[in-house]
Design an enzyme around this catalytic site. Sequence first.
Site, short mmCIF file in Angstrom:
data_model
loop_
_atom_site.label_atom_id
_atom_site.label_comp_id
_atom_site.label_asym_id
_atom_site.label_seq_id
_atom_site.Cartn_x
_atom_site.Cartn_y
_atom_site.Cartn_z
N ARG A 1 0.86 -1.19 0.00
CA ARG A 1 0.00 0.00 0.00
C ARG A 1 0.90 1.25 0.00
NH1 ARG A 1 -5.20 -1.96 1.69
NH2 ARG A 1 -6.15 -1.89 -0.34
N GLN B 1 0.37 2.26 -5.98
CA GLN B 1 -1.08 2.51 -6.00
C GLN B 1 -1.74 2.09 -7.32
OE1 GLN B 1 -1.41 6.54 -4.75
NE2 GLN B 1 -3.12 6.10 -3.39
N ASP C 1 -2.59 -1.57 -7.42
CA ASP C 1 -3.27 -2.07 -6.23
C ASP C 1 -4.69 -2.59 -6.57
OD1 ASP C 1 -4.45 -2.49 -3.80
OD2 ASP C 1 -4.02 -0.50 -2.98
N SER D 1 -7.54 -2.45 -3.86
CA SER D 1 -8.25 -1.16 -3.79
C SER D 1 -9.18 -0.98 -4.97
CB SER D 1 -7.26 0.00 -3.76
OG SER D 1 -6.58 0.01 -2.55
N TYR E 1 -3.43 -0.87 7.57
CA TYR E 1 -4.53 -1.79 7.89
C TYR E 1 -4.87 -1.70 9.37
CZ TYR E 1 -3.66 -4.17 3.44
OH TYR E 1 -3.53 -4.46 2.12
P1 NAD Z 1 -9.51 -3.63 4.79
O1 NAD Z 1 -10.29 -4.17 3.62
O2 NAD Z 1 -8.41 -4.44 5.35
O3 NAD Z 1 -10.54 -3.29 5.97
C1 NAD Z 1 -11.70 -2.50 5.73
C2 NAD Z 1 -11.90 -1.56 6.87
O4 NAD Z 1 -12.35 -2.28 8.03
C3 NAD Z 1 -10.64 -0.81 7.32
O5 NAD Z 1 -10.86 0.57 7.22
C4 NAD Z 1 -10.45 -1.28 8.77
O6 NAD Z 1 -9.89 -0.27 9.59
C5 NAD Z 1 -11.86 -1.61 9.16
N1 NAD Z 1 -12.01 -2.47 10.36
C6 NAD Z 1 -11.27 -3.53 10.79
N2 NAD Z 1 -11.74 -4.03 11.93
C7 NAD Z 1 -12.84 -3.30 12.24
C8 NAD Z 1 -13.78 -3.33 13.32
N3 NAD Z 1 -13.68 -4.21 14.31
N4 NAD Z 1 -14.77 -2.40 13.32
C9 NAD Z 1 -14.88 -1.48 12.34
N5 NAD Z 1 -14.03 -1.40 11.29
C10 NAD Z 1 -13.02 -2.29 11.25
O7 NAD Z 1 -8.92 -2.20 4.46
P2 NAD Z 1 -8.69 -1.49 3.06
O8 NAD Z 1 -9.96 -0.86 2.65
O9 NAD Z 1 -8.06 -2.43 2.10
O10 NAD Z 1 -7.63 -0.37 3.42
C11 NAD Z 1 -7.46 0.16 4.69
C12 NAD Z 1 -6.63 1.43 4.58
O11 NAD Z 1 -5.40 1.16 3.91
C13 NAD Z 1 -7.23 2.53 3.72
O12 NAD Z 1 -8.26 3.24 4.27
C14 NAD Z 1 -6.01 3.38 3.51
O13 NAD Z 1 -5.74 4.19 4.60
C15 NAD Z 1 -4.94 2.35 3.35
N6 NAD Z 1 -4.64 2.20 1.91
C16 NAD Z 1 -3.54 2.83 1.42
C17 NAD Z 1 -3.24 2.72 0.06
C18 NAD Z 1 -2.03 3.39 -0.49
O14 NAD Z 1 -1.40 4.13 0.20
N7 NAD Z 1 -1.68 3.10 -1.71
C19 NAD Z 1 -4.06 1.98 -0.77
C20 NAD Z 1 -5.19 1.38 -0.24
C21 NAD Z 1 -5.46 1.49 1.10
#
Ligand code: NAD
Length: 377
Positions: A122, A127, A130, A133, A228
């Site tokens: 990430r 990006q 990815d 995403s 994460y």
């Molecule tokens: P994910 O699919 O792993 O999880 C989905 C969401 O569930 C997350 O926001 C997590 O915090 C939340 N979650 C976990 N346990 C929980 C609980 N008990 N109650 C409520 N919510 C809970 O996450 P994702 O969508 O793949 O990505 C998470 C973060 O990663 C993004 O929001 C972002 O900040 C980061 N990200 C960065 C990049 C990058 O920099 N290139 C790309 C994608 C994502």
Amino acid sequence: MKIIVLKETEPLETRVALIPAAVKKLVDMKAEVSVESGAGLEAGATDAEYEAAGASVSSDRAGLLAGADLLASVGCPTEETLRALREGATVIAHVRPFDAPSRLAPAIARRQKVLAMEMVPRSTIAQKMDALSSQANLAGYAAVVVATERLTRILPMMTTPAGTISPAKVFIIGAGVAGLQAIATARRLGARVEAFDVRAEVEEQIRSLGAKFVKFDLGETGGTAQGYAKQLTEEQLRKQRELMGKQCAGADVVITTAQVFGRKAPQLVTTEMVRQMRPGSVVVDMAVESGGNVECSKLNEEVLIEGVRVVGIGNLARHVPVPASQMYASNIVNLIAHFWNKEAAEIRYPLEDEIMKSCLIISNGEVLNDTVRNLMG
Ligand code: NAD
């Protein structure tokens, strides 16, 4: 370098790994691309369009596999496919490395390379590769469309001579990529949206989409360096369920997206909480494939609990295969282009590169990723 694309084998899969526009980019890079006849049909791409983009099209699946240097795939190729794929060839796919990695055993025996799309870091530079995403984003949109279609109410407020209809209440649990897109989509359709995430830093993003961030004090939650969420303790999860009960009961739609990378999804909505919702309400469990956030959700089924519909469709990006394939193909081309050696017109595998180090989980008969190696025993 010969790159092949096959018809996906998972029964519900609708996407294709490369669309014609992506094929054209690879052909311009001097790759040779072959596509199995009919591979793109469900994603709206015809054999003729692949040919016009410079690919050859064939119905000889075994022949394509035997002559391939690289197989680009959406889902994990079956063991049979890996056994038919040329020895030493490369696979790029969502291989679900932590689910049942033993399916990848033929790739080890055949000294193939496996690049796991789930392991793209990430980071800013990665990006554009990815796929987690790109697919989660579309799945978040699809979750709202699916919920809206099943809901017995409408999302927007309507003021008419016959009276005023109040907007539906949508509660979104987990505001990562999928959750944020679900919030944006529900807001566009006029719903009143509330959301919760254990990562407090998303409050600003939730609010900027016009939704309310619901605060539950669960103590120290935090996140990983990759962005994460961390796994909560049993006590924190119990507290979360208790605090969220009222929130769910007041919602017309609950969409759960909570995931903890590499682990089973946390169970956040109990059947008792579903029972407290109004009949006609809808719950969409977007984590159903990784264990489920909702106690009573079933993979690829819809369950009715006292009039509340609990939808457990796996991988909702499949509901929108045209943009999902477009985005996925673009992720794959960007990954290949990043490691492309122009002179040799082939991909290289520099393990000193952060992206390659993370994605290349199997190479030359060895499992390179520690977690996957331990899981394979
Ligand atoms: P994910 O699919 O792993 O999880 C989905 C969401 O569930 C997350 O926001 C997590 O915090 C939340 N979650 C976990 N346990 C929980 C609980 N008990 N109650 C409520 N919510 C809970 O996450 P994702 O969508 O793949 O990505 C998470 C973060 O990663 C993004 O929001 C972002 O900040 C980061 N990200 C960065 C990049 C990058 O920099 N290139 C790309 C994608 C994502």
